[in-house]
Write a protein that holds these residues in place. Sequence first.
Motif, mmCIF file in Angstrom:
data_model
loop_
_atom_site.group_PDB
_atom_site.id
_atom_site.type_symbol
_atom_site.label_atom_id
_atom_site.label_comp_id
_atom_site.label_asym_id
_atom_site.label_seq_id
_atom_site.Cartn_x
_atom_site.Cartn_y
_atom_site.Cartn_z
ATOM 1 N N GLU A 177 54.293 -20.866 8.298
ATOM 2 C CA GLU A 177 52.950 -20.330 8.042
ATOM 3 C C GLU A 177 52.224 -21.077 6.938
ATOM 4 N N ASN A 178 52.962 -21.558 5.953
ATOM 5 C CA ASN A 178 52.296 -22.255 4.848
ATOM 6 C C ASN A 178 51.612 -23.536 5.318
ATOM 7 N N LYS A 179 52.044 -24.078 6.463
ATOM 8 C CA LYS A 179 51.402 -25.277 7.002
ATOM 9 C C LYS A 179 50.020 -24.959 7.591
ATOM 10 N N PHE A 180 49.759 -23.685 7.834
ATOM 11 C CA PHE A 180 48.510 -23.271 8.484
ATOM 12 C C PHE A 180 47.683 -22.363 7.583
ATOM 13 N N GLU A 181 47.859 -22.504 6.287
ATOM 14 C CA GLU A 181 47.197 -21.605 5.346
ATOM 15 C C GLU A 181 45.672 -21.649 5.496
ATOM 16 N N LEU A 221 44.545 -20.172 8.937
ATOM 17 C CA LEU A 221 44.620 -18.707 8.961
ATOM 18 C C LEU A 221 43.551 -18.085 8.062
ATOM 19 N N ASP A 222 43.203 -18.791 6.965
ATOM 20 C CA ASP A 222 42.084 -18.319 6.136
ATOM 21 C C ASP A 222 40.785 -18.351 6.939
ATOM 22 N N MET A 223 40.615 -19.409 7.739
ATOM 23 C CA MET A 223 39.430 -19.513 8.588
ATOM 24 C C MET A 223 39.396 -18.377 9.614
ATOM 25 N N VAL A 224 40.547 -18.022 10.173
ATOM 26 C CA VAL A 224 40.622 -16.919 11.123
ATOM 27 C C VAL A 224 40.234 -15.609 10.444
ATOM 28 N N ARG A 225 40.646 -15.423 9.201
ATOM 29 C CA ARG A 225 40.290 -14.195 8.474
ATOM 30 C C ARG A 225 38.782 -14.112 8.258
ATOM 31 N N VAL A 226 38.147 -15.265 8.036
ATOM 32 C CA VAL A 226 36.683 -15.276 7.901
ATOM 33 C C VAL A 226 36.035 -14.858 9.216
ATOM 34 N N LEU A 227 36.571 -15.335 10.341
ATOM 35 C CA LEU A 227 36.040 -14.942 11.648
ATOM 36 C C LEU A 227 36.132 -13.432 11.848
ATOM 37 N N ILE A 228 37.219 -12.846 11.396
ATOM 38 C CA ILE A 228 37.419 -11.401 11.559
ATOM 39 C C ILE A 228 36.518 -10.619 10.601
#
Length: 534
Positions: A379-383, A386-393
Motif C-alpha cells: 500500500e505504501n507504493k500507492f500512497e 490512494l490519496d487521489m481516490v480519497r479526494v474523489l470520494i
Amino acid sequence: MNDYRFKKFDDDVKILGIGSLFRRHSGNKWNVNLQLTPRQDNSYLSLSNAPILARRRIINPTTEFSKPGYNQRIKITDTRKWLVKRIGECPITGFQKKLDAGQFCFVFENYDGRTIFLPQFELARTLFFHGKYLSKTAIESDCLRSEFDVFVDHTQNCATIRVMPSAGYAVSHLNEPKSQNYLSWVLLDADARKSYESICKFQRLYGKNAPSYRRWTFQFEPPPLENVFLQAHGVFDKEVNCFFAWEIDAIRGVPNAMPEEIYIEHPKFEHSIPGSGQVVHPACNGETSALVIHDDIAANANTTPIQMEADSVAVVFKKAFHVKRVASKDRKRPTSTQGDESGNKVISVSTEEGIADHGLPSADWNTLNDETDYSRFFENKFECFLDMVRVLIRTYGCVFVEKRIVPLPKVGRCKKHLLSTTGEARSIAEVSLRVGGRIVHLLEVDTSDADKAISTQVLVVRDLRRWKADFEVLKRELIQDSLNWPKKYLCDLCGKERHCGVNHPQAPKGSRGVLDPESIAGWAARVYGWMQSL
C-alpha cells in the motif's frame, strides 16, 4: 504458458495411477512409477517432475482438456486424527484391482459426512512439490540444514535466511517473490518443516533394497492443517458416500507460524542501480520456445533454468508475511531494450541434476499460485494514488466499492513483473468507484523503480460479471506489452470510447516516482473529468 512435451512419451498420454518410487543403487535419481494409457515403453518419470504428476492429467496434450471428475470441497479439522489406508481399501467399485492399490491414502470424514480418500503423494505434491529442488531433495537429503542458515529474532518479529553459496536452489527461483515466500514457509514454520523432513525419514525407515534398485511406497507425516480448506476433483460414489481425490486444485488457510518480516541473503543477489549502455532483455510477448523435456539426460549447471508453467495449485496462507531480498553487491543497470523471443524454436531441456559445462539447458517447473492477500505490504507504493481516490470520494461524491492491490504475474521470460531496483514484486492497484449509476475502475501500476512511466487507467467495462476474470487477463496483457496499457484488449473490454489514460502530475526531480502531494487535487480533478465523459 510454455509449450512443452516429454521426449519419452507419445501424445495425449493419460496418468491413471501413481505407483511406488525407485532408484538404482548406482545412482541418486529417484523415479515415480506411473500407470499410463496408452501404454508406453517407459512408464515412469523422475521425481524432479513431481509438480505435474496427478491422476487424470494428460501428458503431451495436443488439444485443450478440461479437468474431469467430481469437484469436492474438503475441510480439514486436524490431520493427526486421520487414518492411513491403502488405495485398494477404498470402497468405490474397482479400486481393489487398481495397479496402484498398494499406495497410501489419508482417510477421514468430511464436514458433509462423506469419507475422503486422499492419496498421500497428492497432498505432498500440493504442499511441497512446486519445483524440482524441493521435489528432489525431500526424499533423501538433509539439505535444509546444510544449505540454509536460519536466524529468528522473536523480539523484532523478523527472521533472516542465509543461503549457502553451494546451495542447489536456483538463484533464478529465489529471485521470484512467490518462490521466496514458499521456501520461507518450509524453513520457518516448524510444522511445515517437520512434515517436509518426514518424507526422507519414512524413505529411510521403510524403503526396501532389491538386487539392483531401492524401492519405496511414498508416505509422510502431514502438518496439522487445522481449519484448512481443500478444493479437489476426483470420483464420488453416492452408494458408499465416498470421494477419492485425483488432484487438489487449491489449499486455503494454510497455517504459518513464522515472523512477519523475513530477509533472504544470497551471495549472488544484486542491487540494481542506474548505469550506462544498453542490455537486451527477452521480449514480453508471452510467446516461448517449444520445449522437449528429457528426464534421462543431465542438465548444464551453468545455464539459468527455464521456468515451465503448468496447471498450478492455488495456495492461501492464513497470515500474510513479507520477504525481502538482501543484496550483497551493486550492479549497474543499463538501459533496457527489448529483444526477440520467437516462439517457433524447439529447445531440448533437462529437468535433472546439473553438471558444469555438460548437458542440456536446465528447466524447472513453476506450479505455485500464491493467492495470499499481501496488499498491506504494497500500500505504501500507492500512497499518492490512494490519496487521489480519497479526494474523489470526499470532493466529488464518488462512492467507494472495492479496492485490491495484487502483484503482477510472471509472463514467459519477461522480468517486468519485478521492480528493477529491488527485485520485489511489481504490483497493481485497482479501485472501483460508483459514479452516478455506473461503476468506474481506476488502475495504477507500481513504478517506484522509475523504470517506466505509465498513466492511471480509467475504464468502464461492458460486462461487470466478467470483470474478475478479465482483470486477470488484463494483468498478463500489461506485462506482455512491456508495461504499456494494452489498447486493443481495452477496446474489446470496454469499447473504444470508454477507457483512457490520465497522466500523473510531474514528479519532483530525484523523487524516483514519488509524486508531490500538493498536486493530487489537480490529478483528481482530471480523473473525475474523464469519469464524467466515459
